[in-house]
Design a protein around this motif. Structure first.
Motif, PDB file in Angstrom:
ATOM      1  N   ARG A   1       0.838  -1.197   0.000  1.00 52.02           N
ATOM      2  CA  ARG A   1       0.000   0.000   0.000  1.00 52.02           C
ATOM      3  C   ARG A   1       0.883   1.261   0.000  1.00 52.02           C
ATOM      4  O   ARG A   1       1.809   1.353   0.813  1.00 52.02           O
ATOM      5  N   PRO A   2       0.595   2.204  -0.857  1.00 51.54           N
ATOM      6  CA  PRO A   2       1.349   3.460  -0.808  1.00 51.54           C
ATOM      7  C   PRO A   2       1.058   4.189   0.498  1.00 51.54           C
ATOM      8  O   PRO A   2      -0.088   4.245   0.947  1.00 51.54           O
ATOM      9  N   GLN A   3       2.099   4.733   1.108  1.00 47.51           N
ATOM     10  CA  GLN A   3       1.943   5.454   2.369  1.00 47.51           C
ATOM     11  C   GLN A   3       1.890   6.971   2.168  1.00 47.51           C
ATOM     12  O   GLN A   3       1.344   7.696   3.000  1.00 47.51           O
ATOM     13  N   THR A   4       2.460   7.437   1.079  1.00 47.10           N
ATOM     14  CA  THR A   4       2.441   8.864   0.739  1.00 47.10           C
ATOM     15  C   THR A   4       2.170   8.983  -0.760  1.00 47.10           C
ATOM     16  O   THR A   4       2.362   8.025  -1.518  1.00 47.10           O
TER      17      THR A   4
ATOM     18  N   ASP B   1      -0.924  17.948   1.281  1.00 48.34           N
ATOM     19  CA  ASP B   1       0.203  17.529   2.108  1.00 48.34           C
ATOM     20  C   ASP B   1       0.682  18.752   2.898  1.00 48.34           C
ATOM     21  O   ASP B   1       1.220  19.703   2.323  1.00 48.34           O
ATOM     22  N   ASP B   2       0.412  18.740   4.210  1.00 51.49           N
ATOM     23  CA  ASP B   2       0.750  19.885   5.065  1.00 51.49           C
ATOM     24  C   ASP B   2       0.130  21.181   4.549  1.00 51.49           C
ATOM     25  O   ASP B   2       0.761  22.245   4.532  1.00 51.49           O
ATOM     26  N   GLY B   3      -1.112  21.071   4.104  1.00 47.83           N
ATOM     27  CA  GLY B   3      -1.829  22.249   3.629  1.00 47.83           C
ATOM     28  C   GLY B   3      -1.493  22.678   2.220  1.00 47.83           C
ATOM     29  O   GLY B   3      -2.082  23.631   1.700  1.00 47.83           O
ATOM     30  N   GLN B   4      -0.559  21.991   1.574  1.00 48.41           N
ATOM     31  CA  GLN B   4      -0.168  22.326   0.209  1.00 48.41           C
ATOM     32  C   GLN B   4      -0.783  21.343  -0.781  1.00 48.41           C
ATOM     33  O   GLN B   4      -0.813  20.137  -0.524  1.00 48.41           O
ATOM     34  N   THR B   5      -1.282  21.863  -1.891  1.00 44.50           N
ATOM     35  CA  THR B   5      -1.862  21.002  -2.915  1.00 44.50           C
ATOM     36  C   THR B   5      -0.757  20.321  -3.717  1.00 44.50           C
ATOM     37  O   THR B   5       0.174  20.985  -4.191  1.00 44.50           O
ATOM     38  N   VAL B   6      -0.852  19.013  -3.827  1.00 39.24           N
ATOM     39  CA  VAL B   6       0.104  18.220  -4.600  1.00 39.24           C
ATOM     40  C   VAL B   6      -0.647  17.521  -5.717  1.00 39.24           C
ATOM     41  O   VAL B   6      -1.644  16.837  -5.467  1.00 39.24           O
TER      42      VAL B   6
ATOM     43  N   ASP C   1      -5.621  10.282   4.456  1.00 43.58           N
ATOM     44  CA  ASP C   1      -5.107  11.424   5.221  1.00 43.58           C
ATOM     45  C   ASP C   1      -4.644  12.565   4.316  1.00 43.58           C
ATOM     46  O   ASP C   1      -4.432  13.684   4.791  1.00 43.58           O
ATOM     47  N   TYR C   2      -4.483  12.280   3.037  1.00 39.98           N
ATOM     48  CA  TYR C   2      -4.058  13.299   2.082  1.00 39.98           C
ATOM     49  C   TYR C   2      -5.222  13.781   1.203  1.00 39.98           C
ATOM     50  O   TYR C   2      -5.011  14.460   0.210  1.00 39.98           O
ATOM     51  N   SER C   3      -6.451  13.422   1.575  1.00 39.56           N
ATOM     52  CA  SER C   3      -7.602  13.715   0.724  1.00 39.56           C
ATOM     53  C   SER C   3      -7.960  15.195   0.734  1.00 39.56           C
ATOM     54  O   SER C   3      -7.983  15.829   1.800  1.00 39.56           O
ATOM     55  N   PRO C   4      -8.254  15.783  -0.460  1.00 42.38           N
ATOM     56  CA  PRO C   4      -8.773  17.155  -0.498  1.00 42.38           C
ATOM     57  C   PRO C   4     -10.129  17.264   0.204  1.00 42.38           C
ATOM     58  O   PRO C   4     -10.394  18.217   0.916  1.00 42.38           O
TER      59      PRO C   4
END
Length: 303
Positions: free
Chosen positions: A181-184, A211-216, A265-268
């Motif tokens: 599973r990808p973790q990041t 990621d930390d408030g930044q859009t990736v 955890d990285y969901s918009p």
């Protein structure tokens, strides 16, 4: 001197623009193609400029015609809706409600409310077009649409129809057992992704994360590209790769165990399905009836 009617030829012009065909316009208006052509020629003479490019196979708007459509289209829709509204009563809405809905809305909105709507409002006819392309919403004469909120123009009035949902990466249990599973989001470079080509734009959809408030944004890589979301989910269920979807789109596959989300955890997050319409259309009794029925669906969905 006889004063010319400023509305002469407008119905014919709008119908040709809607269908891209003189023959189809004639069918809609119940006249001959020759009558449509004559009305258009008369309108073009009055305006002193061509409104359409014509070939033996195709008819399309000129630049002037397109600008004219953008001006008269909304006004014509307002006139039509005003006439319908005047002939309706608040207790017995009637007429045809024209909707353009994205495919996802069929299962989650239209299917649940349609029996109730038809029972409560038998005088309202429904004309439903299933499409993810809503750019011609006004010129095509739709009363309302159902679409993801992030795609709806700001000038529209929008009513939420679904709970907020999260965007995530999905894969089958078999895929995760083989590949992990990808973790990041960066881990996706080591995974096989199924790419989604957006039908309305023809581009490859970029996967978006916070990621930390930044859009990736990540350009997925993999050997499979598809332009149908349902087919994409089936392929992922077969273990052919990872997909980018939402917990709402993939709810059935999640419930059945065919797909599992990762990178939540990285969901918009926060998006949803919305019913949208213009300010001019909101007073129509037939649309208000549909809104009331949709409100009942929202109450059922609320926790």
């Amino acid at each position: 001197m006889t004063r010319s009617d400023p509305f002469d030829g407008l119905s014919e012009f709008l119908s040709i623009a809607k269908h891209g065909s003189i023959r189809k316009a004639a069918l809609e208006l119940g006249v001959t193609p020759g009558a449509i052509s004559q009305a258009l020629q008369k309108l073009e003479r009055k305006m002193g400029t061509p409104l359409f490019h014509r070939t033996t196979r195709r008819i399309s708007l000129t630049e002037t015609g397109d600008a004219f459509l953008n001006k008269v289209g909304p006004a014509a829709q307002l006139i039509e809706s005003s006439i319908e509204e005047t002939t309706q009563t608040a207790s017995q809405p009637s007429g045809t409600l024209r909707l353009v809905v994205e495919r996802l809305a069929l299962r989650h909105v239209i299917d649940p409310i349609l029996p109730t709507f038809r029972q409560q409002w038998p005088l309202i006819n429904l004309d439903i077009t299933v499409s993810n392309q809503h750019s011609d919403f006004i010129s095509q004469g739709y009363d309302a649409g159902i679409l993801l909120g992030s795609y709806i123009p700001q000038e529209m009035i929008a009513i939420r129809l679904s709970p907020p949902f999260k965007w995530a990466v999905f894969g089958s249990p078999a895929y995760f057992a083989r590949h992990g599973r990808p973790q990041t989001p960066a881990d996706l470079n080591n995974h096989t992704c199924i790419k989604f080509k957006r039908p309305e734009k023809g581009d490859i959809y970029r996967w978006e994360f916070l990621d930390d408030g930044q859009t990736v944004r990540i350009d997925p890589t993999g050997p499979i590209t598809v332009n149908d979301a349902e087919a994409m989910r089936r392929m992922a269920s077969q273990g052919l790769g990872l997909i980018y979807s939402s917990t709402f789109h993939s709810s059935l596959e999640i419930a059945s165990g065919e797909l599992e989300p990762v990178l939540l955890d990285y969901s918009p997050g926060g998006d949803g399905l919305f019913l949208y319409f213009t300010k001019a259309a909101q007073g129509q009794p037939k649309l208000r009836a549909f809104i009331d029925t949709c409100s009942g669906l929202r109450r059922l969905q609320s926790p």
